[in-house]
Design a protein around this motif. Structure first.
Motif, short mmCIF file in Angstrom:
data_model
loop_
_atom_site.label_atom_id
_atom_site.label_comp_id
_atom_site.label_asym_id
_atom_site.label_seq_id
_atom_site.Cartn_x
_atom_site.Cartn_y
_atom_site.Cartn_z
N GLU A 294 0.83 -1.20 0.00
CA GLU A 294 0.00 0.00 0.00
C GLU A 294 0.87 1.25 0.00
OE1 GLU A 294 -2.84 -2.35 3.13
OE2 GLU A 294 -0.76 -1.73 3.37
N SER A 295 0.32 2.31 -0.54
CA SER A 295 0.97 3.61 -0.48
C SER A 295 -0.09 4.69 -0.61
CB SER A 295 2.00 3.75 -1.60
OG SER A 295 1.38 3.64 -2.87
N GLY A 296 0.30 5.91 -0.26
CA GLY A 296 -0.58 7.05 -0.46
C GLY A 296 -1.20 7.63 0.78
N GLY A 297 -1.00 7.01 1.92
CA GLY A 297 -1.55 7.57 3.15
C GLY A 297 -0.80 8.84 3.56
N GLY A 298 -1.31 9.50 4.57
CA GLY A 298 -0.64 10.70 5.06
C GLY A 298 -1.57 11.57 5.87
N LEU A 299 -1.14 12.81 6.05
CA LEU A 299 -1.88 13.80 6.83
C LEU A 299 -2.50 14.82 5.88
CD1 LEU A 299 -2.63 15.24 9.51
CD2 LEU A 299 -0.39 16.38 9.39
#
Length: 114
Positions: free
Chosen positions: A6-11
């Motif tokens: 997974e990728s793309g998470g954040g604040l």
């Protein structure tokens, strides 16, 4: 060996957008989707997409989130718009289908500030 990355998470601030990606390797899955978990609560379905079953969304994200899939890349995406603080959670990619069974990614944190 099945692997989901997974990728793309954040604040992001409330009202903003994020796009999650999940690349699968080691198999092709009839259903792929996204779940999320908040500490102290059970993991819940956010959205899933199946080659036969189509798409399904949690009521809380309908109209704001869109799930899509690129079979050539064996990748599933979750476009999240109009994010709210209550969307804050760890988001997990899921891939299901014979003969591979049920498979999970490691999770990616999404934090929405008010």
């Amino acid at each position: 060996q099945v692997r989901l990355v997974e990728s793309g998470g954040g604040l992001v601030q409330a009202g903003g957008s994020l796009r999650l990606s999940c690349v699968a390797s080691g198999g092709f899955f009839s259903v792929m989707g996204w779940y999320r978990r908040v500490p102290g609560k059970q993991r819940e379905l956010v959205a899933r997409i199946g080659s036969v079953s189509g798409t399904k969304y949690a009521d809380s994200v309908k109209g704001r989130f869109t799930i899509s899939r690129d079979n050539a890349k064996n990748t599933v995406y979750l476009q999240m718009n109009s994010l709210r603080p209550e969307d804050t959670a760890v988001y997990y990619c899921n891939a299901f289908g014979p003969p591979y069974g049920d498979n999970w990614g490691q999770g990616t944190q999404v934090t929405v500030s008010s």
